[in-house]
Write an enzyme that holds these catalytic residues in place. Structure first.
Site, PDB file in Angstrom:
ATOM      1  N   HIS A 237       5.482 -17.195 -22.382  1.00 43.48           N
ATOM      2  CA  HIS A 237       5.083 -16.465 -21.162  1.00 43.48           C
ATOM      3  C   HIS A 237       6.284 -16.252 -20.238  1.00 43.48           C
ATOM      4  O   HIS A 237       6.373 -15.239 -19.554  1.00 43.48           O
ATOM      5  CB  HIS A 237       3.948 -17.204 -20.432  1.00 43.48           C
TER       6      HIS A 237
ATOM      7  N   HIS B 125      -3.705 -10.664 -23.179  1.00 36.09           N
ATOM      8  CA  HIS B 125      -2.855 -11.846 -23.280  1.00 36.09           C
ATOM      9  C   HIS B 125      -2.131 -11.895 -24.628  1.00 36.09           C
ATOM     10  O   HIS B 125      -0.965 -12.295 -24.709  1.00 36.09           O
ATOM     11  CB  HIS B 125      -3.634 -13.147 -23.058  1.00 36.09           C
TER      12      HIS B 125
ATOM     13  N   ASP C 156       1.871 -12.274 -25.232  1.00 37.08           N
ATOM     14  CA  ASP C 156       2.504 -13.220 -26.159  1.00 37.08           C
ATOM     15  C   ASP C 156       3.441 -12.486 -27.120  1.00 37.08           C
ATOM     16  O   ASP C 156       4.563 -12.930 -27.383  1.00 37.08           O
ATOM     17  CB  ASP C 156       1.428 -13.921 -27.013  1.00 37.08           C
TER      18      ASP C 156
ATOM     19  N   HIS D 207       1.696 -15.979 -32.700  1.00 35.42           N
ATOM     20  CA  HIS D 207       3.128 -16.295 -32.657  1.00 35.42           C
ATOM     21  C   HIS D 207       3.761 -16.316 -34.055  1.00 35.42           C
ATOM     22  O   HIS D 207       4.834 -15.782 -34.272  1.00 35.42           O
ATOM     23  CB  HIS D 207       3.345 -17.648 -31.993  1.00 35.42           C
TER      24      HIS D 207
HETATM   25 ZN   LIG Z   1       0.078 -17.078 -24.571  1.00 41.08          ZN
END
Ligand SMILES: [Zn+2]
Length: 284
Positions: A57, A214, A218, A241
């Site tokens: 973030h 969100h 990311d 991720h």
């Molecule tokens: Zn996140």
């Protein structure tokens, strides 16, 4: 508790984390090659095993505010989660201000499509000469999260709904996250918590696409681990991720996938930042 200090850095420094609570081998460059874990959050480590986790973030805030060179001092191994979004990081950077440097900014220009698949999850990047767009689709069995899709052009669209969107979790998964030693003190103050058919946070959602927004945040933060800014159109389905880092590795594995260029003709600065005139030097 961790204290984070952002220190202006010289041209060509890139983004470097400095662990001030360890005496030796304090520096960790924010690059995909240094990612040691991409479970739940992004963790980078140097060759001595000194690490910093949950950098994504802050990295997204660094991307969005147009910062290329920065030392991030931190006296702990996890970046504070704040409210679960990038809002606080963006605000503090805007307050401190940024300064234009003389060297031309380097970009990673994607030359041909690169993609990754893993079951129903997929990610791909296609060439875009003038910016970065992220198209994300998520699909959850939970009826509140459900299927959400959004596409954002980082240089044409307003980004507030992206950078203010919080991380989220299912109430039933909180114990598991705590066992992994992450999101210490994880609570309704720093994540959206969803139980079967309701959002447990009293104030509800910040925008109607907050979950997928969100995920876009990311992805943007993880793309910053290319070491430069990537020009391309990214599409991702149900990724996270691990998948984004996998894509970066695949891009750089093959030299015909990309070219490193300098750009001076296009003004690559996000819209939000154009509104707040910034010309101070960055110390936060
Ligand atoms: Zn996140």
């Amino acid at each position: 508790m961790a204290k984070v200090t952002l220190i202006p850095a010289e041209e060509n420094t890139g983004i470097i984390f400095k662990r001030t609570d360890v005496k030796k081998n304090q520096f960790i460059k924010a690059e995909y090659k240094n990612v040691s874990s991409a479970q739940l959050c992004t963790t980078i480590s140097n060759s001595s095993g000194v690490s910093v986790s949950t950098i994504e973030h802050l990295m997204a805030a660094i991307y969005i505010t147009g910062i290329d060179n920065l030392i991030v001092e931190i006296d702990n191994n996890e970046v504070p989660i704040m409210d679960g979004s990038s809002s606080d990081f963006i605000e503090i950077i805007k307050t401190a201000g940024t300064e234009e440097q003389l060297k031309k900014r380097k970009f990673v220009k994607i030359c041909k499509e690169v993609n990754l698949k893993d079951g129903t999850k997929s990610i791909e990047i296609k060439p875009n000469n003038f910016g970065l767009s992220i198209d994300f689709e998520l699909s959850y069995e939970n009826q509140i999260i459900g299927n959400q899709k959004n596409k954002v052009d980082f240089y044409k669209d307003q980004l507030k709904d992206i950078y203010s969107s919080r991380t989220f979790c299912l109430y039933k998964d909180i114990e598991q996250i705590k066992k992994a030693g992450l999101a210490k003190g994880g609570s309704l103050d720093n994540a959206i918590v969803v139980d079967n058919d309701k959002v447990l946070n009293p104030s509800g959602l910040r925008n109607k696409n907050e979950f997928v927004n969100h995920k876009i945040l990311d992805l943007c933060g993880d793309m910053m681990l290319s070491g430069s800014r990537v020009l391309g159109n990214v599409s991702c389905k149900e990724g996270g991720h691990k998948m984004t880092i996998g894509l970066l590795k695949k891009i750089f594995e093959e030299s015909s996938n990309f070219v490193l260029i300098d750009l001076e003709n296009i003004e690559l600065i996000t819209k939000d930042l154009k509104k707040s005139k910034i010309n101070l030097s960055a110390t936060a």
